[in-house]
Write an enzyme that holds these catalytic residues in place. Structure first.
Site, PDB file in Angstrom:
ATOM      1  N   CYS A 155       0.824  -1.202   0.000  1.00 55.63           N
ATOM      2  CA  CYS A 155       0.000   0.000   0.000  1.00 55.63           C
ATOM      3  C   CYS A 155       0.873   1.273   0.000  1.00 55.63           C
ATOM      4  O   CYS A 155       1.500   1.584  -0.996  1.00 55.63           O
ATOM      5  CB  CYS A 155      -1.013  -0.024   1.147  1.00 55.63           C
ATOM      6  SG  CYS A 155      -2.340   1.210   0.973  1.00 55.63           S
ATOM      7  N   HIS A 214      -3.775  -4.944   0.819  1.00 49.61           N
ATOM      8  CA  HIS A 214      -3.298  -5.310   2.156  1.00 49.61           C
ATOM      9  C   HIS A 214      -3.521  -6.799   2.447  1.00 49.61           C
ATOM     10  O   HIS A 214      -4.519  -7.173   3.066  1.00 49.61           O
ATOM     11  CB  HIS A 214      -4.058  -4.509   3.214  1.00 49.61           C
ATOM     12  CG  HIS A 214      -3.660  -3.077   3.337  1.00 49.61           C
ATOM     13  ND1 HIS A 214      -2.597  -2.667   4.108  1.00 49.61           N
ATOM     14  CD2 HIS A 214      -4.191  -1.956   2.794  1.00 49.61           C
ATOM     15  CE1 HIS A 214      -2.491  -1.348   4.047  1.00 49.61           C
ATOM     16  NE2 HIS A 214      -3.448  -0.894   3.253  1.00 49.61           N
ATOM     17  N   GLU A 258      -2.159  -8.461   4.646  1.00 44.29           N
ATOM     18  CA  GLU A 258      -2.021  -8.647   6.105  1.00 44.29           C
ATOM     19  C   GLU A 258      -3.291  -8.310   6.873  1.00 44.29           C
ATOM     20  O   GLU A 258      -3.413  -8.672   8.053  1.00 44.29           O
ATOM     21  CB  GLU A 258      -0.845  -7.799   6.630  1.00 44.29           C
ATOM     22  CG  GLU A 258      -1.117  -6.328   6.859  1.00 44.29           C
ATOM     23  CD  GLU A 258      -1.148  -5.455   5.607  1.00 44.29           C
ATOM     24  OE1 GLU A 258      -1.142  -4.220   5.758  1.00 44.29           O
ATOM     25  OE2 GLU A 258      -1.176  -6.006   4.483  1.00 44.29           O
TER      26      GLU A 258
END
Length: 252
Positions: A113, A199, A201
């Site tokens: 990002c 993202h 994660e």
């Protein structure tokens, strides 16, 4: 590659309080993803999920200390609520450090990002606000041929949280994919770096908390927030992406 695999996570932001308490910073969030990715990779002889990762976290916003490249095998740049295009000391220092990583050929780079945008900026490509607005929660990323080869699927389902973009691909960089709101969703140079605008994660809990907090503060309109929340729990490929990152870092 060194064993254990030494990854320096450059924390470009501090998570919201509840997330921070749960994970102890974005370093902790990525520790969870990469451990799950190592299990999904299922190559314990190359990378043991319990002992094969040495992950250190660096709060570069508040501390301004960076790892010595001789002591790590990879650098991971996290997301951030800050603007990748701003001309302020800590971001300028991060761009300079990223250029140092790109100038050598042993330590590999992963950008997520904001981190993806910083890599673009370090390669002298324009980054800034998109005229398409926010891209939020689980969205489809259409993959290029190289993206399909790397990720082993035709598209990625990935959590998103951005309104800034990399406007074009730097020279000699391989495109990985795009979405209707963002043409540059991933950049790749073999054995050098891999980046994603999304993202991998972020869990459903993390993205939900961010959406709700930003809706409460007026950053997101009510209908925008509700649309995003309706997709926050959708199945996504985050762990599979984590495994691909580790495969990239292990490649000879």
């Amino acid at each position: 590659m060194h064993s254990p695999l030494r990854i320096a996570v450059l924390e470009c932001d501090t998570p919201l309080d509840n997330i921070n308490r749960r994970y102890n910073g974005y370093g902790g969030v990525f520790r969870v993803l990469l451990k799950a990715g190592a299990k999904a990779l299922n190559q314990p002889e190359r990378l043991d999920p319990e002992t094969g990762l040495e992950i250190t976290a660096w709060d570069i916003v508040n501390d301004n200390k960076y790892p010595n490249l001789e002591d790590v095998d990879a650098v991971l740049l996290t997301g951030s609520r800050h603007n990748s295009f701003e001309d302020i000391p800590w971001i300028n220092r991060l761009v300079e450090f990223t250029q140092q990583v790109l100038a050598q050929d042993r330590v590999r780079l992963v950008g997520i990002c904001f981190g993806h945008q910083i890599v673009g900026r370090a390669l002298n490509t324009k980054v800034g606000r998109s005229d398409q607005g926010w891209e939020i929660a689980v969205c489809d990323m259409d993959l290029t041929d190289k993206g399909k080869e790397l990720f082993g699927r035709d598209k990625l389902r990935i959590q998103q949280m951005h309104q800034d973009i990399v406007f074009s691909y730097p020279p000699n960089v391989i495109p990985l994919g795009s979405s209707p709101r963002c043409a540059v969703q991933g950049m790749y140079v073999p054995r050098r770096f891999i980046t994603l605008q999304g993202h991998p994660e972020f869990t459903a809990d993390i993205i939900t908390e961010i959406i709700q907090t930003r809706a409460d503060s007026g950053i997101f309109k009510e209908d925008q927030a509700q649309d995003a929340l309706s997709r926050a729990n959708n199945e996504n490929d985050g762990v599979a992406i984590g495994a691909v990152f580790l495969k990239f870092l292990l490649e000879d």
